[in-house]
Design a protein around this motif. Structure first.
Motif, PDB file in Angstrom:
ATOM      1  N   SER A  93      18.962 -30.930  -7.582  1.00  0.00           N
ATOM      2  CA  SER A  93      18.581 -32.177  -6.925  1.00  0.00           C
ATOM      3  C   SER A  93      18.165 -31.963  -5.471  1.00  0.00           C
ATOM      4  O   SER A  93      17.711 -32.898  -4.816  1.00  0.00           O
ATOM      5  N   ARG A  94      18.312 -30.736  -4.956  1.00  0.00           N
ATOM      6  CA  ARG A  94      18.005 -30.449  -3.564  1.00  0.00           C
ATOM      7  C   ARG A  94      16.863 -29.437  -3.458  1.00  0.00           C
ATOM      8  O   ARG A  94      16.840 -28.435  -4.163  1.00  0.00           O
ATOM      9  N   ARG A  95      15.949 -29.714  -2.545  1.00  0.00           N
ATOM     10  CA  ARG A  95      14.844 -28.777  -2.313  1.00  0.00           C
ATOM     11  C   ARG A  95      15.269 -27.619  -1.407  1.00  0.00           C
ATOM     12  O   ARG A  95      14.646 -26.565  -1.424  1.00  0.00           O
ATOM     13  N   GLY A  96      16.301 -27.842  -0.626  1.00  0.00           N
ATOM     14  CA  GLY A  96      16.779 -26.805   0.276  1.00  0.00           C
ATOM     15  C   GLY A  96      18.072 -26.183  -0.198  1.00  0.00           C
ATOM     16  O   GLY A  96      18.504 -26.395  -1.337  1.00  0.00           O
ATOM     17  N   PRO A  97      18.732 -25.415   0.667  1.00  0.00           N
ATOM     18  CA  PRO A  97      19.977 -24.741   0.282  1.00  0.00           C
ATOM     19  C   PRO A  97      21.062 -25.738  -0.100  1.00  0.00           C
ATOM     20  O   PRO A  97      21.231 -26.775   0.546  1.00  0.00           O
ATOM     21  N   ALA A  98      21.803 -25.410  -1.142  1.00  0.00           N
ATOM     22  CA  ALA A  98      22.895 -26.266  -1.596  1.00  0.00           C
ATOM     23  C   ALA A  98      23.999 -25.404  -2.183  1.00  0.00           C
ATOM     24  O   ALA A  98      23.734 -24.348  -2.770  1.00  0.00           O
ATOM     25  N   ILE A  99      25.210 -25.865  -2.007  1.00  0.00           N
ATOM     26  CA  ILE A  99      26.399 -25.161  -2.494  1.00  0.00           C
ATOM     27  C   ILE A  99      27.297 -26.164  -3.213  1.00  0.00           C
ATOM     28  O   ILE A  99      27.406 -27.322  -2.807  1.00  0.00           O
ATOM     29  N   VAL A 100      27.932 -25.703  -4.291  1.00  0.00           N
ATOM     30  CA  VAL A 100      28.938 -26.484  -5.011  1.00  0.00           C
ATOM     31  C   VAL A 100      30.284 -25.784  -4.860  1.00  0.00           C
ATOM     32  O   VAL A 100      30.384 -24.562  -5.075  1.00  0.00           O
ATOM     33  N   VAL A 101      31.303 -26.557  -4.502  1.00  0.00           N
ATOM     34  CA  VAL A 101      32.676 -26.040  -4.477  1.00  0.00           C
ATOM     35  C   VAL A 101      33.565 -27.030  -5.225  1.00  0.00           C
ATOM     36  O   VAL A 101      33.207 -28.192  -5.402  1.00  0.00           O
ATOM     37  N   GLY A 102      34.727 -26.553  -5.622  1.00  0.00           N
ATOM     38  CA  GLY A 102      35.702 -27.421  -6.242  1.00  0.00           C
ATOM     39  C   GLY A 102      36.595 -28.067  -5.203  1.00  0.00           C
ATOM     40  O   GLY A 102      36.485 -27.791  -4.005  1.00  0.00           O
ATOM     41  N   SER A 103      37.505 -28.906  -5.680  1.00  0.00           N
ATOM     42  CA  SER A 103      38.421 -29.600  -4.773  1.00  0.00           C
ATOM     43  C   SER A 103      39.852 -29.107  -4.930  1.00  0.00           C
ATOM     44  O   SER A 103      40.793 -29.771  -4.492  1.00  0.00           O
ATOM     45  N   ASP A 104      40.016 -27.920  -5.545  1.00  0.00           N
ATOM     46  CA  ASP A 104      41.358 -27.380  -5.791  1.00  0.00           C
ATOM     47  C   ASP A 104      41.481 -25.958  -5.249  1.00  0.00           C
ATOM     48  O   ASP A 104      42.113 -25.101  -5.847  1.00  0.00           O
ATOM     49  N   ILE A 105      40.863 -25.727  -4.073  1.00  0.00           N
ATOM     50  CA  ILE A 105      40.836 -24.392  -3.459  1.00  0.00           C
ATOM     51  C   ILE A 105      41.486 -24.503  -2.084  1.00  0.00           C
ATOM     52  O   ILE A 105      40.802 -24.712  -1.069  1.00  0.00           O
TER      53      ILE A 105
END
Length: 200
Positions: A93-105
């Motif tokens: 959904s992003r044309r530029g840099p994107a990162i996914v992280v979890g919420s249990d770290i």
């Protein structure tokens, strides 16, 4: 210059409805407390930075209920499909840099995310390994590079990272720091040993 995006994947903190693997080992109340505290800490750590912070939630309807979430931030639904489908959708959904992280770290911090974004200056994709064979972070230099990355990955297994890397063997890959999420009682106990003052 396109502003980078961090997606924090999360579920509402509801007793008996989330962190079920962890709850089996430490009980519903302790698992719920950990989930709430870890999500709030994650959002606080990431809310200030040279990026757009997006809380990406499931089920989608939960994105409309502000009272379910510990901090005010942009929210969107993850949509349908397995974890890989939902992560691919977010990144694409992003044309530029994107990162996914979890919420249990619990050991996640802004400096580690900043370093991961720096890796995308020279790489197509970046991964943060977990010691259980999975990964706590995945990112792409632009959305199209995430296409097909998660196909047939064996989630919640020691093969998750290896399966994903096999899908992207033709792309330039970098690695961020190694961290562990907290999915079960063993992970919870290991975190407590690393952080004796930690409280949930």
């Amino acid at each position: 210059m396109i502003r980078p995006t961090i997606f924090v994947f999360a579920k509402p903190a509801r007793r008996g409805r989330a962190k079920t693997r962890l709850a089996k080992g430490i009980g519903d109340a302790a698992a719920l407390s950990f989930q709430r505290a870890c999500l709030a800490a994650t959002l606080r750590k990431l809310q200030r930075g040279p990026w757009r912070l997006v809380l990406c939630v499931t089920p989608d309807a939960a994105a409309r209920n502000a009272h379910l979430w510990p901090l005010r931030t942009m929210r969107t639904g993850q949509g349908w499909g397995d974890l890989g489908t939902r992560m691919e959708r977010a990144l694409m959904s992003r044309r530029g840099p994107a990162i996914v992280v979890g919420s249990d770290i619990p050991d996640l911090n802004a400096a580690l995310v900043r370093d991961a974004f720096k890796n995308l200056g020279d790489a197509d994709l970046v991964f943060g390994r977990s010691r259980d064979g999975g990964y706590w972070l995945v990112g792409s230099r632009h959305g199209a590079l995430a296409k097909g990355a998660f196909k047939n990955a064996r989630w919640s297994s020691e093969h998750a990272l290896a399966d994903t890397l096999a899908n992207v063997a033709h792309r330039r890959v970098a690695f961020a720091a190694t961290l562990d999420d907290v999915d079960d009682a063993a992970g919870y106990d290991a975190w407590l040993k690393r952080s004796p003052s930690a409280s949930t």
